[in-house]
Design a protein around this motif. Structure first.
Motif: not given
Length: 172
Positions: A36-62
């Protein structure tokens, strides 16, 4: 964040998956406390976590899905999709090398009022688009903005602008 940067984020996730990086999230690992947190309000650490997780969504691709994308992309250069896809599929797996996703601060979350959940929905839609590609698809099919990305476009001005559009809008 430009559309190409978002696509770059997804593609970086694909590269991390292809290289077997176990540090990448699984796409659902971002805690619900951040959804529920706005992207613009993320700390640097949270932003990195969100980026890792967003990139990790590609795991489903064969590998076939990723190679289908490579084939569709190769058509831009006049290559046959099926040929490029088969070359990709038959290519040996890359040796495991950790790759840096880079700093999310550079991706431009500043001023973005979309939530982490809205970014995840958009990223999932882009990954789903890649998974649905076939050699019958065109590059336009890949570049079409999914409806799930509407919130990002609305709440994060400039999010989907190409670099050229940004430069043109900055010129007096």
């Amino acid at each position: 964040m430009t559309r190409m940067k978002l696509l770059g984020l997804v593609m970086a996730g694909l590269a991390l998956v292809a290289c077997g990086d176990d540090e990448v999230g699984d796409g659902d690992a971002t805690g619900s406390e951040l959804d529920g947190k706005q992207l613009g309000a993320l700390t640097a650490e949270e932003a990195e976590e969100v980026c890792r997780d967003a990139g990790g969504q590609a795991r489903a691709l064969s590998k076939e899905d990723k190679c289908e994308l490579a084939g569709v992309g190769a058509t831009i250069f006049g290559m046959e999709c099926e040929t490029a896809k088969q070359e990709c599929i038959s290519a040996p797996e890359e040796p495991e090398e950790p790759e840096e996703l880079g700093s999310c601060d550079a991706l431009g979350f500043a001023g973005c009022t979309a939530t982490v959940a809205e970014l995840k929905a958009c990223t999932t839609a882009i990954v789903d688009t890649v998974a649905a590609l076939t050699c019958e698809s065109t590059i336009a099919d890949f570049l079409q903005k999914p409806a799930a990305c509407a919130a990002l476009e609305e709440k994060c001005p400039g999010f989907f602008e190409d670099e050229e559009e940004e430069t043109e809008s900055e010129d007096p």
